[in-house]
Write a protein that holds these residues in place. Sequence first.
Motif, mmCIF file in Angstrom:
data_model
loop_
_atom_site.group_PDB
_atom_site.id
_atom_site.type_symbol
_atom_site.label_atom_id
_atom_site.label_comp_id
_atom_site.label_asym_id
_atom_site.label_seq_id
_atom_site.Cartn_x
_atom_site.Cartn_y
_atom_site.Cartn_z
ATOM 1 N N THR A 55 0.849 -1.204 0.000
ATOM 2 C CA THR A 55 0.000 0.000 0.000
ATOM 3 C C THR A 55 0.877 1.243 0.000
ATOM 4 O O THR A 55 0.642 2.191 -0.760
ATOM 5 C CB THR A 55 -0.957 -0.024 1.210
ATOM 6 O OG1 THR A 55 -1.843 -1.128 1.041
ATOM 7 C CG2 THR A 55 -1.753 1.270 1.334
ATOM 8 N N SER A 75 6.180 -4.290 7.609
ATOM 9 C CA SER A 75 6.905 -5.164 6.691
ATOM 10 C C SER A 75 7.901 -5.994 7.482
ATOM 11 O O SER A 75 8.491 -5.511 8.456
ATOM 12 C CB SER A 75 7.646 -4.327 5.641
ATOM 13 O OG SER A 75 8.589 -5.126 4.958
ATOM 14 N N THR A 76 8.099 -7.229 7.020
ATOM 15 C CA THR A 76 9.122 -8.072 7.633
ATOM 16 C C THR A 76 10.374 -8.128 6.756
ATOM 17 O O THR A 76 11.353 -8.775 7.121
ATOM 18 C CB THR A 76 8.574 -9.510 7.837
ATOM 19 O OG1 THR A 76 8.114 -9.992 6.576
ATOM 20 C CG2 THR A 76 7.449 -9.541 8.843
ATOM 21 N N THR A 77 10.313 -7.483 5.587
ATOM 22 C CA THR A 77 11.456 -7.572 4.656
ATOM 23 C C THR A 77 12.166 -6.233 4.411
ATOM 24 O O THR A 77 13.340 -6.231 4.066
ATOM 25 C CB THR A 77 11.004 -8.120 3.274
ATOM 26 O OG1 THR A 77 10.041 -7.224 2.736
ATOM 27 C CG2 THR A 77 10.417 -9.513 3.383
HETATM 28 N N1 LIG Z 1 -9.328 0.675 -1.945
HETATM 29 C C1 LIG Z 1 -8.658 0.992 -0.864
HETATM 30 O O1 LIG Z 1 -9.178 1.675 0.020
HETATM 31 C C2 LIG Z 1 -7.246 0.514 -0.701
HETATM 32 C C3 LIG Z 1 -6.556 0.740 0.501
HETATM 33 C C4 LIG Z 1 -5.255 0.247 0.616
HETATM 34 C C5 LIG Z 1 -4.666 -0.445 -0.427
HETATM 35 N N2 LIG Z 1 -5.371 -0.631 -1.572
HETATM 36 C C6 LIG Z 1 -4.783 -1.406 -2.682
HETATM 37 O O2 LIG Z 1 -4.456 -2.703 -2.189
HETATM 38 C C7 LIG Z 1 -3.246 -3.162 -2.804
HETATM 39 C C8 LIG Z 1 -2.183 -3.379 -1.746
HETATM 40 O O3 LIG Z 1 -2.682 -4.209 -0.719
HETATM 41 P P1 LIG Z 1 -2.105 -5.692 -0.444
HETATM 42 O O4 LIG Z 1 -3.101 -6.363 0.429
HETATM 43 O O5 LIG Z 1 -1.735 -6.313 -1.738
HETATM 44 O O6 LIG Z 1 -0.738 -5.413 0.315
HETATM 45 P P2 LIG Z 1 -0.336 -4.644 1.677
HETATM 46 O O7 LIG Z 1 -1.089 -5.191 2.838
HETATM 47 O O8 LIG Z 1 -0.355 -3.195 1.485
HETATM 48 O O9 LIG Z 1 1.172 -5.085 1.738
HETATM 49 C C9 LIG Z 1 1.481 -6.438 1.955
HETATM 50 C C10 LIG Z 1 2.827 -6.492 2.612
HETATM 51 O O10 LIG Z 1 2.814 -5.678 3.775
HETATM 52 C C11 LIG Z 1 3.469 -6.348 4.831
HETATM 53 N N3 LIG Z 1 2.453 -6.688 5.830
HETATM 54 C C12 LIG Z 1 1.123 -6.762 5.687
HETATM 55 N N4 LIG Z 1 0.533 -7.069 6.833
HETATM 56 C C13 LIG Z 1 1.491 -7.170 7.725
HETATM 57 C C14 LIG Z 1 1.523 -7.461 9.105
HETATM 58 N N5 LIG Z 1 0.402 -7.658 9.798
HETATM 59 N N6 LIG Z 1 2.699 -7.518 9.701
HETATM 60 C C15 LIG Z 1 3.826 -7.294 9.007
HETATM 61 N N7 LIG Z 1 3.884 -6.996 7.705
HETATM 62 C C16 LIG Z 1 2.724 -6.950 7.089
HETATM 63 C C17 LIG Z 1 4.130 -7.550 4.233
HETATM 64 O O11 LIG Z 1 5.365 -7.054 3.727
HETATM 65 P P3 LIG Z 1 6.702 -7.945 3.690
HETATM 66 O O12 LIG Z 1 6.454 -8.966 2.605
HETATM 67 O O13 LIG Z 1 7.753 -6.957 3.364
HETATM 68 O O14 LIG Z 1 6.839 -8.571 5.048
HETATM 69 C C18 LIG Z 1 3.205 -7.882 3.072
HETATM 70 O O15 LIG Z 1 3.833 -8.612 2.042
HETATM 71 C C19 LIG Z 1 -2.868 -2.092 -3.819
HETATM 72 O O16 LIG Z 1 -3.463 -2.412 -5.056
HETATM 73 C C20 LIG Z 1 -3.490 -0.845 -3.232
HETATM 74 O O17 LIG Z 1 -3.723 0.149 -4.207
HETATM 75 C C21 LIG Z 1 -6.628 -0.174 -1.734
#
Ligand SMILES: NC(=O)c1ccc[n+]([C@@H]2O[C@H](COP(=O)([O-])OP(=O)(O)OC[C@H]3O[C@@H](n4cnc5c(N)ncnc54)[C@H](OP(=O)(O)O)[C@@H]3O)[C@@H](O)[C@H]2O)c1
Length: 183
Positions: A55, A75-77
């Motif tokens: 995000t 993030s863990t990475t």
């Molecule tokens: N419509 C909306 O309101 C809205 C809001 C937000 C995002 N989005 C969309 O959603 C997508 C991104 O969301 P996503 O679900 O794919 O990814 P995300 O949750 O933003 O990112 C995933 C990464 O975040 C880290 N992570 C997530 N939860 C964690 C936790 N509890 N503890 C530690 N690290 C954590 C991990 O990184 P590491 O692999 O580095 O450990 C994981 O690989 C995009 O397309 C964005 O545009 C939309």
Amino acid sequence: MLRFNLIVAVCENFGIGIKGDLPWRLKSELKYFSHTTKKTNDPAKHNAVVMGRKTYFGVPESKRPLPDRLNIVLSTTLKPEELPESVLLFPNLEEALKFLEGKEEVENTWIVGGSGVYAEAMASPKCHRLYITKIQQEFECDTFFPAIPDSFQEVTPESDVPLGVQEENGIKYEYKVLEKQSQ
Ligand SMILES: NC(=O)c1ccc[n+]([C@@H]2O[C@H](COP(=O)([O-])OP(=O)(O)OC[C@H]3O[C@@H](n4cnc5c(N)ncnc54)[C@H](OP(=O)(O)O)[C@@H]3O)[C@@H](O)[C@H]2O)c1
């Protein structure tokens, strides 16, 4: 106990994202997100926004970190040096919330996505309200909003939440606020 809120825009097929970006372009909705997550009662305080790595990097480079808010990335990475100095990095949501617990200068904490962070947030007893923009159309998505626990029920929002159906670029949507009911 620190309480936090969550904010999301979700379409009819429960999608929130595609290829690291938003599936739609809704300027007014983005303004609403900005206004809601910046708003404080005490002008001397600010809010925190907590988000997953994807995000954070999904926000256009020129617009991140999100201004006037403490940006926290989970993030863990990632390594701290891969983020601007003002952005805080935590390995999980619990650690981030523990840090925020003692921060007097932070008035509100907002969980701003993505999928896994939303799921963990909604399962927490500390999750108070869900600010959900319901987009009344289906979009192709690869990231989805998790199921909302039954304990959250719709409430009347505060006066600065626009009421009724909004429309932009031919896309209809509505702002909803749900609150966790005490058992
Ligand atoms: N419509 C909306 O309101 C809205 C809001 C937000 C995002 N989005 C969309 O959603 C997508 C991104 O969301 P996503 O679900 O794919 O990814 P995300 O949750 O933003 O990112 C995933 C990464 O975040 C880290 N992570 C997530 N939860 C964690 C936790 N509890 N503890 C530690 N690290 C954590 C991990 O990184 P590491 O692999 O580095 O450990 C994981 O690989 C995009 O397309 C964005 O545009 C939309």
